[in-house]
Design a protein around this motif. Structure first.
Motif, PDB file in Angstrom:
ATOM      1  N   ARG A 176      77.425  79.765  53.479  1.00 36.13           N
ATOM      2  CA  ARG A 176      76.412  80.760  53.814  1.00 36.13           C
ATOM      3  C   ARG A 176      76.709  82.093  53.119  1.00 36.13           C
ATOM      4  N   GLU A 177      77.966  82.466  53.119  1.00 35.56           N
ATOM      5  CA  GLU A 177      78.351  83.736  52.502  1.00 35.56           C
ATOM      6  C   GLU A 177      78.150  83.684  50.984  1.00 35.56           C
ATOM      7  N   ALA A 178      78.418  82.523  50.404  1.00 38.72           N
ATOM      8  CA  ALA A 178      78.239  82.366  48.954  1.00 38.72           C
ATOM      9  C   ALA A 178      76.778  82.542  48.567  1.00 38.72           C
ATOM     10  N   ILE A 179      75.876  82.054  49.414  1.00 41.00           N
ATOM     11  CA  ILE A 179      74.446  82.216  49.137  1.00 41.00           C
ATOM     12  C   ILE A 179      74.032  83.675  49.334  1.00 41.00           C
ATOM     13  N   ARG A 180      74.473  84.252  50.444  1.00 42.07           N
ATOM     14  CA  ARG A 180      74.054  85.615  50.789  1.00 42.07           C
ATOM     15  C   ARG A 180      74.472  86.624  49.720  1.00 42.07           C
ATOM     16  N   THR A 181      75.653  86.401  49.147  1.00 43.18           N
ATOM     17  CA  THR A 181      76.185  87.360  48.181  1.00 43.18           C
ATOM     18  C   THR A 181      75.976  86.912  46.731  1.00 43.18           C
ATOM     19  N   PHE A 182      75.218  85.864  46.541  1.00 44.20           N
ATOM     20  CA  PHE A 182      74.983  85.351  45.192  1.00 44.20           C
ATOM     21  C   PHE A 182      74.217  86.394  44.379  1.00 44.20           C
ATOM     22  N   PRO A 183      74.627  86.634  43.129  1.00 45.62           N
ATOM     23  CA  PRO A 183      73.930  87.631  42.316  1.00 45.62           C
ATOM     24  C   PRO A 183      72.444  87.300  42.159  1.00 45.62           C
ATOM     25  N   GLY A 184      71.595  88.261  42.487  1.00 47.84           N
ATOM     26  CA  GLY A 184      70.154  88.044  42.364  1.00 47.84           C
ATOM     27  C   GLY A 184      69.480  87.683  43.671  1.00 47.84           C
ATOM     28  N   VAL A 185      70.280  87.395  44.719  1.00 51.25           N
ATOM     29  CA  VAL A 185      69.684  87.092  46.026  1.00 51.25           C
ATOM     30  C   VAL A 185      69.357  88.399  46.735  1.00 51.25           C
ATOM     31  N   SER A 186      68.087  88.569  47.112  1.00 43.69           N
ATOM     32  CA  SER A 186      67.675  89.826  47.739  1.00 43.69           C
ATOM     33  C   SER A 186      67.501  89.711  49.246  1.00 43.69           C
ATOM     34  N   ALA A 187      67.301  88.493  49.752  1.00 45.13           N
ATOM     35  CA  ALA A 187      67.169  88.305  51.204  1.00 45.13           C
ATOM     36  C   ALA A 187      67.459  86.863  51.576  1.00 45.13           C
ATOM     37  N   GLY A 188      68.105  86.714  52.727  1.00 45.79           N
ATOM     38  CA  GLY A 188      68.397  85.381  53.233  1.00 45.79           C
ATOM     39  C   GLY A 188      69.851  84.988  53.002  1.00 45.79           C
ATOM     40  N   PRO A 189      70.230  83.757  53.316  1.00 44.27           N
ATOM     41  CA  PRO A 189      69.346  82.693  53.797  1.00 44.27           C
ATOM     42  C   PRO A 189      68.848  82.912  55.225  1.00 44.27           C
ATOM     43  N   THR A 190      67.535  82.651  55.416  1.00 44.86           N
ATOM     44  CA  THR A 190      66.912  82.753  56.724  1.00 44.86           C
ATOM     45  C   THR A 190      66.583  81.354  57.233  1.00 44.86           C
ATOM     46  N   LEU A 191      67.093  81.034  58.424  1.00 43.91           N
ATOM     47  CA  LEU A 191      66.842  79.720  59.009  1.00 43.91           C
ATOM     48  C   LEU A 191      65.694  79.777  60.009  1.00 43.91           C
ATOM     49  N   THR A 192      64.713  78.894  59.853  1.00 46.45           N
ATOM     50  CA  THR A 192      63.679  78.687  60.877  1.00 46.45           C
ATOM     51  C   THR A 192      63.853  77.268  61.405  1.00 46.45           C
ATOM     52  N   PRO A 193      64.325  77.130  62.667  1.00 48.11           N
ATOM     53  CA  PRO A 193      64.477  75.787  63.247  1.00 48.11           C
ATOM     54  C   PRO A 193      63.112  75.253  63.655  1.00 48.11           C
ATOM     55  N   LEU A 194      62.808  74.008  63.313  1.00 44.85           N
ATOM     56  CA  LEU A 194      61.476  73.456  63.570  1.00 44.85           C
ATOM     57  C   LEU A 194      61.535  72.015  64.054  1.00 44.85           C
ATOM     58  N   THR A 195      60.470  71.621  64.748  1.00 40.89           N
ATOM     59  CA  THR A 195      60.243  70.199  64.996  1.00 40.89           C
ATOM     60  C   THR A 195      58.841  69.865  64.509  1.00 40.89           C
ATOM     61  N   LEU A 196      58.693  68.676  63.946  1.00 42.48           N
ATOM     62  CA  LEU A 196      57.399  68.225  63.447  1.00 42.48           C
ATOM     63  C   LEU A 196      56.529  67.812  64.628  1.00 42.48           C
ATOM     64  N   ALA A 197      55.357  68.457  64.756  1.00 41.76           N
ATOM     65  CA  ALA A 197      54.504  68.204  65.917  1.00 41.76           C
ATOM     66  C   ALA A 197      53.340  67.274  65.587  1.00 41.76           C
ATOM     67  N   LEU A 198      52.818  67.382  64.369  1.00 39.47           N
ATOM     68  CA  LEU A 198      51.620  66.616  64.014  1.00 39.47           C
ATOM     69  C   LEU A 198      51.542  66.470  62.506  1.00 39.47           C
ATOM     70  N   SER A 199      51.233  65.265  62.054  1.00 35.73           N
ATOM     71  CA  SER A 199      51.100  65.002  60.627  1.00 35.73           C
ATOM     72  C   SER A 199      49.752  64.335  60.369  1.00 35.73           C
ATOM     73  N   ILE A 200      49.006  64.902  59.436  1.00 31.31           N
ATOM     74  CA  ILE A 200      47.676  64.368  59.114  1.00 31.31           C
ATOM     75  C   ILE A 200      47.644  63.986  57.639  1.00 31.31           C
ATOM     76  N   GLY A 201      47.324  62.730  57.361  1.00 33.12           N
ATOM     77  CA  GLY A 201      47.282  62.264  55.985  1.00 33.12           C
ATOM     78  C   GLY A 201      45.861  62.198  55.459  1.00 33.12           C
ATOM     79  N   ALA A 202      45.751  61.928  54.164  1.00 29.55           N
ATOM     80  CA  ALA A 202      44.435  61.742  53.548  1.00 29.55           C
ATOM     81  C   ALA A 202      43.817  60.459  54.092  1.00 29.55           C
ATOM     82  N   PRO A 203      42.485  60.384  54.100  1.00 28.75           N
ATOM     83  CA  PRO A 203      41.836  59.152  54.545  1.00 28.75           C
ATOM     84  C   PRO A 203      42.172  58.007  53.610  1.00 28.75           C
ATOM     85  N   ASP A 204      42.093  56.797  54.124  1.00 31.60           N
ATOM     86  CA  ASP A 204      42.384  55.616  53.331  1.00 31.60           C
ATOM     87  C   ASP A 204      41.080  54.841  53.139  1.00 31.60           C
ATOM     88  N   PRO A 205      40.600  54.574  51.926  1.00 33.68           N
ATOM     89  CA  PRO A 205      41.258  54.920  50.678  1.00 33.68           C
ATOM     90  C   PRO A 205      41.083  56.389  50.344  1.00 33.68           C
TER      91      PRO A 205
END
Lengths: 125, 125
Positions: free
Chosen positions: A85-114
């Motif tokens: 984490r520290e290597a990313i945060r202090t990496f040359p050219g990194v201006s913000a982050g790493p920022t973690l957003t914890p998520l769970t997948l609630a709904l997935s909608i695919g294209a119609p078939d066909p």
């Protein structure tokens, strides 16, 4: 394709802002090296998916895990956590982050078939 | 599973900040209704994947498209575009967004095969 899978109970969305495409590429190399070396061997790890924005300013990892507990344990059990984490945060050219957003997948909608295979008129709703 | 697919050339990551779980649920209903009604029928649409953060404050759609051109065209060709975005922006309980981060998938790393099936010691790097 949808991105659902029974074995994925947690998504760690990690966002990093950088100064341009060269930093994007270097950061991708750095992050993927750690994942290849040890993260992918952790119990509950499913996948790490690295995305770049076309404007060169953003790197996003969409990481799938079996559970949030597995995700947390992977870090707790590995001394490289803080270093990574520290290597990313202090990496040359990194201006913000790493920022973690914890998520769970609630709904997935695919294209119609066909699904449409070539550009054409949009069907009326 | 990795989330790669040859037909996905563009990812639209849309983030919305809200005031709690009830707004998350109501917003999910609103957004998925529009996707079911017309977005999923657009050429180049692959999937919309709605995520919620456990703290109740964030809704994220990870949407896969064949190309950025298809994604842009889906809105340009549909008069509901402005209405949909405005409906989300002004939805009660929405504090920020929708924010779009345009992305392309650069690298996907999966678990080793065979993957670990139960918790155990982490192999040394």
């Amino acid at each position: 394709m949808r991105i659902t899978e029974p074995g994925v109970g947690f998504v760690a969305l990690v966002t990093i802002e950088v100064d341009g495409p060269q930093t994007q590429a270097a950061l991708l190399e750095l992050m993927s090296r750690d994942v290849e070396a040890w993260v992918r061997h952790c119990p509950g790890f499913v996948s790490a998916n690295y995305h770049l924005s076309p404007d060169g300013r953003t790197v996003v990892n969409y990481a799938q895990w079996a559970s949030e507990a597995d995700y947390r344990a992977s870090f707790d059990q590995n001394p490289d956590k803080a270093r990574m984490r520290e290597a990313i945060r202090t990496f040359p050219g990194v201006s913000a982050g790493p920022t973690l957003t914890p998520l769970t997948l609630a709904l997935s909608i695919g294209a119609p078939d066909p699904r449409p295979v070539s550009p054409g008129p949009v069907p009326a709703p």
